[in-house]
Design a protein around this motif. Structure first.
Motif, short mmCIF file in Angstrom:
data_model
loop_
_atom_site.label_atom_id
_atom_site.label_comp_id
_atom_site.label_asym_id
_atom_site.label_seq_id
_atom_site.Cartn_x
_atom_site.Cartn_y
_atom_site.Cartn_z
N GLY A 42 -13.63 -89.42 70.49
CA GLY A 42 -13.56 -90.60 71.34
C GLY A 42 -13.55 -91.91 70.58
N VAL A 43 -13.44 -91.83 69.26
CA VAL A 43 -13.45 -93.02 68.40
C VAL A 43 -12.05 -93.22 67.82
CG1 VAL A 43 -14.46 -94.09 66.35
CG2 VAL A 43 -15.87 -92.66 67.83
N SER A 44 -11.61 -94.45 67.77
CA SER A 44 -10.27 -94.76 67.27
C SER A 44 -10.07 -94.28 65.84
CB SER A 44 -10.02 -96.27 67.34
OG SER A 44 -8.83 -96.62 66.68
N ALA A 45 -8.85 -93.83 65.56
CA ALA A 45 -8.49 -93.41 64.20
C ALA A 45 -8.64 -94.56 63.22
CB ALA A 45 -7.05 -92.89 64.18
N ILE A 46 -8.50 -95.78 63.71
CA ILE A 46 -8.64 -96.97 62.86
C ILE A 46 -10.06 -97.06 62.32
CG2 ILE A 46 -8.59 -99.50 62.83
CD1 ILE A 46 -6.35 -99.35 64.91
N VAL A 47 -11.04 -96.74 63.15
CA VAL A 47 -12.44 -96.78 62.72
C VAL A 47 -12.68 -95.73 61.64
CG1 VAL A 47 -14.83 -96.38 63.44
CG2 VAL A 47 -13.29 -97.70 64.91
N VAL A 183 -7.69 -106.13 64.10
CA VAL A 183 -8.27 -106.90 63.00
C VAL A 183 -8.88 -105.95 61.97
CG1 VAL A 183 -10.10 -108.52 62.39
CG2 VAL A 183 -8.68 -108.96 64.38
N LEU A 184 -9.56 -104.90 62.45
CA LEU A 184 -10.16 -103.93 61.54
C LEU A 184 -9.10 -103.23 60.69
CD1 LEU A 184 -12.56 -102.31 60.49
CD2 LEU A 184 -12.35 -100.80 62.49
N LEU A 185 -7.99 -102.84 61.30
CA LEU A 185 -6.90 -102.20 60.56
C LEU A 185 -6.33 -103.16 59.52
CD1 LEU A 185 -4.94 -99.85 60.12
CD2 LEU A 185 -3.51 -100.81 61.95
N ILE A 254 1.59 -105.23 60.71
CA ILE A 254 0.76 -105.31 59.50
C ILE A 254 1.51 -104.75 58.29
CG2 ILE A 254 -1.36 -104.48 58.40
CD1 ILE A 254 -2.64 -104.51 61.20
N PHE A 255 2.12 -103.58 58.45
CA PHE A 255 2.85 -102.98 57.33
C PHE A 255 4.02 -103.86 56.91
CE2 PHE A 255 0.79 -98.91 58.58
CZ PHE A 255 0.30 -98.56 57.33
N GLY A 256 4.71 -104.45 57.89
CA GLY A 256 5.82 -105.33 57.56
C GLY A 256 5.34 -106.56 56.80
#
Length: 264
Positions: A42-47, A183-185, A254-256
């Motif tokens: 239940g936690v984002s992959a970003i975390v 923002v975290l990513l 972000i990648f760009g």
């Protein structure tokens, strides 16, 4: 003996995971184990990626020895991580990140880890604080944008459903959560790649956060326009699809931006 970065990676990682313990417990108590695992608890992959980055960055400086105060701070963070109080782990993460940032040289592995740790407090502390401070206004903005796209009437944070009924935009549906993850990513990737926060890069981070917020608004608009598919769009594969789209939208920006910055 553990190095200074490794010590803070462990304490910061434990505090981060315990900060999301409520979501993880809910996922495993309401879903089959296999489904909960596929849903990453239940936690984002970003975390999870941000937590991984702490250990990855820590390996860059394995010779830095921890001081007595470092051990004391990490021990206190671990105590807070397992304390039976709401937000205790998040406060420990904030404390550890702030201490590490103040006591580490600029651009060192420890300073970059500290920035990621502080960014992890976004979805744990600052997003919730912002909603507590300006919840009605922020939820009203989400509702207004969703109603504008869906062509349905809006009153406060309530959007009219097509054909009758009302959609209540609750705290869990706020775009603030998505923006804090964007923002975290952004912070995690830039710190892993040792990039500086130029004006151009800050604009990239802001655009990524706005993109993630707009995907959330589109999901709310779809719920209002097609209420017959409410369950599918809210908790079914449609909702999961919007989650993937928000990640792709923010990630592409972000990648760009990072690619252009590295090319420069």
């Amino acid at each position: 003996m553990l190095s200074r970065p490794a010590l803070f990676a462990i304490s910061g990682g434990v505090a981060s995971v315990n900060g999301f313990a409520g979501k993880i417990a809910t996922a495993f108590s309401t879903k089959p184990v296999a489904t909960a695992l596929l849903d990453l608890g239940g936690v984002s992959a970003i975390v999870w990626f941000a937590v991984y980055s702490l250990f990855a960055i820590a390996q860059e400086d394995e010779r830095a020895e921890p001081k007595r105060m470092d051990r004391a701070i990490c021990a206190f963070v671990l105590v807070l991580s397992f304390a039976p109080f709401n937000f205790a782990a998040a406060i420990g993460l904030l404390l550890g990140g702030a201490y590490l940032a103040v006591t580490s040289p600029g651009q060192s592995a420890s300073r970059r880890m500290a920035i990621v740790m502080l960014a992890l407090t976004g979805p744990l502390i600052w997003g919730r604080f912002l909603l507590a401070l300006m919840g009605p206004q922020l939820l009203g903005l989400d509702a207004w944008l969703a109603g504008l796209i869906a062509g349905e009437p809006v009153r406060g944070n309530v959007v009219g459903l097509h054909g009758g009924g009302r959609l209540y935009v609750a705290l869990g549906c706020s775009s603030v959560h998505n923006m804090s993850l964007a923002v975290l990513l952004f912070v995690t990737l830039t710190q892993m790649l040792r990039l500086h926060y130029t004006r151009r890069m800050m604009m990239i981070g802001a655009l990524a956060a706005l993109a993630m917020a707009m995907v959330n608004v589109l999901r709310l608009a779809a719920l209002a326009r097609f209420p017959q598919y409410f369950d599918l769009l809210h908790t079914g594969w449609g909702g999961a699809l919007f989650g993937v789209l928000s990640f792709v939208a923010a990630g592409a920006i972000i990648f760009g931006g990072i690619r252009a910055e590295l090319a420069r």
